[in-house]
Design an enzyme around this catalytic site. Structure first.
Site, short mmCIF file in Angstrom:
data_model
loop_
_atom_site.label_atom_id
_atom_site.label_comp_id
_atom_site.label_asym_id
_atom_site.label_seq_id
_atom_site.Cartn_x
_atom_site.Cartn_y
_atom_site.Cartn_z
N LYS A 1 82.17 33.21 13.47
CA LYS A 1 81.76 34.51 12.92
C LYS A 1 82.89 35.51 12.99
O LYS A 1 83.15 36.24 12.04
CB LYS A 1 80.56 35.06 13.69
N LYS B 1 75.28 22.27 7.47
CA LYS B 1 73.93 22.47 7.99
C LYS B 1 73.11 23.29 6.98
O LYS B 1 73.66 24.22 6.37
CB LYS B 1 74.07 23.26 9.31
N LYS C 1 70.27 29.61 5.62
CA LYS C 1 70.08 30.64 4.60
C LYS C 1 71.45 31.22 4.19
O LYS C 1 71.69 31.46 3.01
CB LYS C 1 69.19 31.74 5.17
P1 TYM Z 1 68.06 30.20 14.14
O1 TYM Z 1 67.21 31.35 13.78
O2 TYM Z 1 69.34 30.00 13.39
O3 TYM Z 1 67.25 28.86 13.99
C1 TYM Z 1 65.97 28.69 14.58
C2 TYM Z 1 65.80 27.26 15.06
O4 TYM Z 1 65.94 26.34 13.96
C3 TYM Z 1 66.94 25.39 14.23
N1 TYM Z 1 67.64 25.11 12.95
C4 TYM Z 1 67.89 23.89 12.51
N2 TYM Z 1 67.61 22.68 13.01
C5 TYM Z 1 68.00 21.60 12.29
N3 TYM Z 1 68.66 21.69 11.12
C6 TYM Z 1 68.98 22.89 10.56
N4 TYM Z 1 69.60 22.96 9.41
C7 TYM Z 1 68.58 24.06 11.27
N5 TYM Z 1 68.71 25.40 11.04
C8 TYM Z 1 68.13 26.02 12.08
C9 TYM Z 1 67.87 26.05 15.24
O5 TYM Z 1 68.58 25.10 15.99
C10 TYM Z 1 66.88 26.86 16.07
O6 TYM Z 1 66.29 26.04 17.06
N6 TYM Z 1 70.30 31.71 18.33
C11 TYM Z 1 69.07 31.19 17.78
C12 TYM Z 1 67.85 32.06 18.03
C13 TYM Z 1 67.54 32.35 19.47
C14 TYM Z 1 66.98 31.44 20.41
C15 TYM Z 1 66.80 32.20 21.60
C16 TYM Z 1 66.63 30.09 20.36
C17 TYM Z 1 67.68 33.55 20.09
N7 TYM Z 1 67.22 33.46 21.37
C18 TYM Z 1 66.28 31.60 22.75
C19 TYM Z 1 66.11 29.50 21.52
C20 TYM Z 1 65.94 30.25 22.69
C21 TYM Z 1 69.23 31.07 16.29
O7 TYM Z 1 69.99 31.77 15.67
O8 TYM Z 1 68.35 30.19 15.70
#
Ligand code: TYM
Length: 330
Positions: A112, A192, A195
């Protein structure tokens, strides 16, 4: 029993990447672990430029999509991160024990920040807030996709550092709970699904919208003509078959692909059928929630109260451990 916590950014509606990587597992786990905690992490979504009206719409869209996907407020706690200010309080405390170098080494920070001229400190602190999210509920199991593993390592380090510094066994060491669909690729078959990459299929898209995306989607790059046998093991579409179709259909797809019995379009049509079957009830529930938005608001209000009660208890204990409460011993 394990305490489950996980979070998701309010990026609007769910797509099949975050659904298959995380949310589908959340739904399964809520039945096995009453009181599982799921959070829409809106504080995490403000580290870059954004429009408040869009964020408002996305918070709502994500909460609604989670309920439509099967998160049940009678079994799990669903809440909005900014309704529980203790997240930011614990996050500040954790910044005081987290080495700067550990944050600078995080892959997501490097990705980022390399694209930014001026880097907000929040981009660097992002995983500290994530550690606070999890440890505020003293959760030990975190259902996530593969891309979150490094952030969870930091959360474990944070827990160990806090316990060692204050000579307590207070925070657990949270571990990731992964599924076979831990990394769903986008329709380009390269990056991956996400969005920000514009390579998603939204959970609430119509059959036709999904088909328009599936048609040009990448398959086995070596399969040029319909008569060329395909290699299911390298085909992204085949991975999606495994996620959406029953075993016997998956076996049939593998057989028809590798013997050039079906062309890629035939195979994609069978995938569409599997997806429509899984997504139709989700779309129906989403439409019901659109007609009755108070159900979403009520679920978030109840969830926020339940989450805050746990968070306040933790913060009371943390302040006590750290010498931030009470009178000196006489
Ligand atoms: P985020 O919002 O990007 O994604 C939410 C969850 O979906 C999973 N994910 C995927 N898994 C497989 N293939 C993909 N293409 C894919 N895209 C998204 C992510 O691994 C995630 O589990 N930093 C985190 C949010 C967060 C969080 C937390 C998660 C903040 N605090 C505490 C767990 C515990 C995030 O940006 O996820």
């Amino acid at each position: 029993m394990a305490r489950i916590f996980s979070g998701i950014q309010p990026s609007g509606e769910l797509h099949i990447g975050n659904y298959l990587g995380a949310v589908k597992n959340w739904v399964k786990l809520q039945g096995e672990h009453p009181g599982a905690i799921y959070c829409v992490v809106d504080y995490h979504a403000i580290t870059g430029a954004y429009d408040p009206a869009v964020l408002r719409a996305r918070r709502w869209g994500m909460a609604k999509s989670l309920l439509a996907s099967g998160i049940d407020p009678a079994q799990a706690i669903l809440f909005m991160q900014s309704d529980v200010p203790e997240h930011t309080e614990l996050s500040w405390i954790f910044t005081t024990i987290t080495p700067l170098g550990d944050l600078e080494r995080q892959t997501q920070f490097k990705d980022k920040s390399s694209k930014l001229e001026s880097i907000p400190a929040g981009v660097l602190m992002y995983p500290v807030l994530q550690a606070a999210d999890i440890l505020l509920y003293r959760a030990d199991s975190v259902p996530v996709g593969e891309d979150q593993i490094q952030h969870l390592e930091l959360a474990r380090d944070t827990s160990r550092k806090f316990n060692a510094k204050f000579d307590v066994a207070y925070f657990p060491e949270p571990k990731p709970l992964l599924t076979p669909t831990r990394r769903i690729l986008g329709l380009d078959g390269n990056a991956k699904m996400s969005k920000s990459m514009g390579n998603t299929i939204g959970l609430l898209e119509s059959d036709d919208e999904i088909w328009q995306k599936l048609r040009p989607a990448m398959t086995d790059p070596q399969r040029v003509r319909k008569s060329d046998p395909g290699r299911p093991e390298v085909c992204n579409i085949f991975q999606l078959h495994k996620a959406f179709n029953a075993e016997h259909t998956v076996a049939q797809v593998a057989d028809q692909c590798s013997t050039a019995g079906w062309g890629c379009m035939d195979c994609k049509k069978v995938l569409l059928e599997g997806m429509v079957q899984e997504l139709t009830p989700i779309r129906r529930r989403s439409a019901e929630l659109d007609a009755e938005p108070s159900r979403v608001l009520d679920a978030l209000a109840d969830g926020g109260r339940a989450a805050r009660a746990i968070a306040q208890q933790t913060m009371g204990e943390v302040r006590e451990i750290m010498g931030l409460s009470g009178l000196p011993a006489t």
